[in-house]
Motif scaffolding. Sequence first.
Motif, mmCIF file in Angstrom:
data_model
loop_
_atom_site.group_PDB
_atom_site.id
_atom_site.type_symbol
_atom_site.label_atom_id
_atom_site.label_comp_id
_atom_site.label_asym_id
_atom_site.label_seq_id
_atom_site.Cartn_x
_atom_site.Cartn_y
_atom_site.Cartn_z
ATOM 1 N N GLY A 8 50.395 -2.319 0.508
ATOM 2 C CA GLY A 8 49.474 -3.433 0.676
ATOM 3 C C GLY A 8 48.061 -3.081 0.264
ATOM 4 N N VAL A 9 47.211 -4.072 0.344
ATOM 5 C CA VAL A 9 45.806 -3.916 -0.014
ATOM 6 C C VAL A 9 45.150 -2.832 0.845
ATOM 7 C CG1 VAL A 9 43.577 -5.110 -0.015
ATOM 8 C CG2 VAL A 9 45.617 -6.272 -0.866
ATOM 9 N N GLU A 10 45.538 -2.752 2.108
ATOM 10 C CA GLU A 10 44.944 -1.754 3.007
ATOM 11 C C GLU A 10 45.234 -0.337 2.528
ATOM 12 O OE1 GLU A 10 47.094 -4.167 4.126
ATOM 13 O OE2 GLU A 10 45.555 -5.567 4.794
ATOM 14 N N GLU A 11 46.481 -0.087 2.133
ATOM 15 C CA GLU A 11 46.836 1.261 1.664
ATOM 16 C C GLU A 11 46.071 1.616 0.386
ATOM 17 O OE1 GLU A 11 50.356 -0.020 4.115
ATOM 18 O OE2 GLU A 11 49.308 -0.972 2.464
ATOM 19 N N TYR A 12 46.015 0.687 -0.554
ATOM 20 C CA TYR A 12 45.284 0.949 -1.791
ATOM 21 C C TYR A 12 43.798 1.169 -1.519
ATOM 22 C CZ TYR A 12 49.259 -0.028 -4.786
ATOM 23 O OH TYR A 12 50.469 0.033 -5.425
ATOM 24 N N SER A 13 43.220 0.402 -0.606
ATOM 25 C CA SER A 13 41.807 0.589 -0.259
ATOM 26 C C SER A 13 41.568 1.977 0.308
ATOM 27 C CB SER A 13 41.368 -0.470 0.753
ATOM 28 O OG SER A 13 41.440 -1.746 0.199
ATOM 29 N N ASP A 14 42.434 2.411 1.217
ATOM 30 C CA ASP A 14 42.306 3.747 1.799
ATOM 31 C C ASP A 14 42.413 4.829 0.736
ATOM 32 O OD1 ASP A 14 41.997 2.652 4.298
ATOM 33 O OD2 ASP A 14 44.093 2.985 4.902
ATOM 34 N N TRP A 15 43.367 4.686 -0.175
ATOM 35 C CA TRP A 15 43.539 5.688 -1.242
ATOM 36 C C TRP A 15 42.307 5.768 -2.130
ATOM 37 C CZ3 TRP A 15 48.937 3.405 -2.645
ATOM 38 C CH2 TRP A 15 49.875 3.822 -1.703
ATOM 39 N N LEU A 16 41.721 4.606 -2.446
ATOM 40 C CA LEU A 16 40.524 4.609 -3.277
ATOM 41 C C LEU A 16 39.365 5.309 -2.576
ATOM 42 C CD1 LEU A 16 40.754 0.982 -4.682
ATOM 43 C CD2 LEU A 16 40.907 3.093 -6.013
ATOM 44 N N VAL A 17 39.173 5.017 -1.306
ATOM 45 C CA VAL A 17 38.096 5.655 -0.543
ATOM 46 C C VAL A 17 38.346 7.161 -0.457
ATOM 47 C CG1 VAL A 17 37.041 5.840 1.747
ATOM 48 C CG2 VAL A 17 37.496 3.582 0.748
ATOM 49 N N ASN A 18 39.588 7.572 -0.185
ATOM 50 C CA ASN A 18 39.914 9.003 -0.095
ATOM 51 C C ASN A 18 39.737 9.717 -1.420
ATOM 52 O OD1 ASN A 18 40.523 8.838 2.622
ATOM 53 N ND2 ASN A 18 42.698 8.462 2.266
ATOM 54 N N ALA A 19 39.823 8.980 -2.526
ATOM 55 C CA ALA A 19 39.638 9.568 -3.852
ATOM 56 C C ALA A 19 38.174 9.570 -4.281
ATOM 57 C CB ALA A 19 40.477 8.814 -4.878
ATOM 58 N N GLY A 20 37.296 9.081 -3.406
ATOM 59 C CA GLY A 20 35.872 9.116 -3.699
ATOM 60 C C GLY A 20 35.307 7.834 -4.282
ATOM 61 N N PHE A 21 36.101 6.793 -4.353
ATOM 62 C CA PHE A 21 35.609 5.511 -4.859
ATOM 63 C C PHE A 21 35.023 4.688 -3.721
ATOM 64 C CE2 PHE A 21 38.828 6.750 -7.919
ATOM 65 C CZ PHE A 21 38.201 6.472 -9.120
ATOM 66 N N ASN A 22 34.197 3.728 -4.071
ATOM 67 C CA ASN A 22 33.624 2.797 -3.104
ATOM 68 C C ASN A 22 34.032 1.387 -3.540
ATOM 69 O OD1 ASN A 22 32.160 1.638 -1.067
ATOM 70 N ND2 ASN A 22 30.196 1.830 -2.124
ATOM 71 N N PRO A 23 35.260 0.989 -3.210
ATOM 72 C CA PRO A 23 35.734 -0.309 -3.711
ATOM 73 C C PRO A 23 34.982 -1.483 -3.091
ATOM 74 C CG PRO A 23 37.301 0.612 -2.154
ATOM 75 C CD PRO A 23 36.251 1.654 -2.373
ATOM 76 N N LEU A 24 34.549 -2.390 -3.944
ATOM 77 C CA LEU A 24 33.887 -3.599 -3.465
ATOM 78 C C LEU A 24 34.910 -4.651 -3.064
ATOM 79 C CD1 LEU A 24 31.064 -3.867 -6.142
ATOM 80 C CD2 LEU A 24 30.955 -2.854 -3.850
ATOM 81 N N ARG A 25 36.035 -4.671 -3.775
ATOM 82 C CA ARG A 25 37.076 -5.643 -3.481
ATOM 83 C C ARG A 25 38.410 -5.085 -3.992
ATOM 84 N NH1 ARG A 25 36.294 -11.115 -6.405
ATOM 85 N NH2 ARG A 25 37.272 -10.016 -8.109
ATOM 86 N N VAL A 26 39.425 -5.189 -3.179
ATOM 87 C CA VAL A 26 40.782 -4.804 -3.570
ATOM 88 C C VAL A 26 41.672 -5.999 -3.270
ATOM 89 C CG1 VAL A 26 42.702 -3.226 -3.178
ATOM 90 C CG2 VAL A 26 40.357 -2.371 -3.042
ATOM 91 N N GLU A 27 42.386 -6.461 -4.275
ATOM 92 C CA GLU A 27 43.247 -7.626 -4.090
ATOM 93 C C GLU A 27 44.408 -7.573 -5.071
ATOM 94 O OE1 GLU A 27 41.763 -11.453 -5.910
ATOM 95 O OE2 GLU A 27 39.906 -10.281 -5.950
ATOM 96 N N PHE A 28 45.447 -8.314 -4.772
ATOM 97 C CA PHE A 28 46.570 -8.461 -5.677
ATOM 98 C C PHE A 28 46.355 -9.704 -6.522
ATOM 99 C CE2 PHE A 28 48.750 -6.042 -2.276
ATOM 100 C CZ PHE A 28 49.115 -4.951 -3.047
ATOM 101 N N VAL A 29 46.743 -9.619 -7.752
ATOM 102 C CA VAL A 29 46.640 -10.754 -8.664
ATOM 103 C C VAL A 29 48.054 -11.196 -9.006
ATOM 104 C CG1 VAL A 29 45.817 -11.524 -10.916
ATOM 105 C CG2 VAL A 29 44.471 -9.888 -9.584
ATOM 106 N N LYS A 30 48.351 -12.467 -8.778
ATOM 107 C CA LYS A 30 49.681 -12.987 -9.089
ATOM 108 C C LYS A 30 49.883 -12.984 -10.597
ATOM 109 C CE LYS A 30 50.301 -15.889 -5.067
ATOM 110 N NZ LYS A 30 50.677 -17.210 -4.573
ATOM 111 N N LYS A 31 51.096 -12.637 -10.999
ATOM 112 C CA LYS A 31 51.426 -12.592 -12.412
ATOM 113 C C LYS A 31 52.799 -13.205 -12.613
ATOM 114 C CE LYS A 31 52.059 -9.443 -16.257
ATOM 115 N NZ LYS A 31 52.134 -8.069 -16.697
ATOM 116 N N ASN A 32 52.920 -14.034 -13.610
ATOM 117 C CA ASN A 32 54.203 -14.620 -13.954
ATOM 118 C C ASN A 32 55.058 -13.547 -14.623
ATOM 119 O OD1 ASN A 32 56.378 -16.067 -14.802
ATOM 120 N ND2 ASN A 32 55.211 -17.588 -15.948
#
Length: 69
Positions: A8-32
């Motif tokens: 989920g978005v929470e896991e990806y946000s945590d991984w980005l922060v742990n990797a040294g990033f400062n994410p402003l927004r993490v979201e899923f984009v629907k794709k056909n």
Amino acid sequence: MLQMSFYGVEEYSDWLVNAGFNPLRVEFVKKNMKHDGKEGLNRWFGSTWLPFLSCPQDNHFGRTEIGYW
């Protein structure tokens, strides 16, 4: 029965922060995911999933082999 799910978005946000990033927004984009028949789906699967499923695996003899699970 084996259940599979996506992270989920929470896991990806945590991984980005742990990797040294400062994410402003993490979201899923629907794709056909419409493919060009069975062959189109087969090409997508081969380019997307097979590299992960065929990663080198260490066997009990100390050798690394390429193979499917």
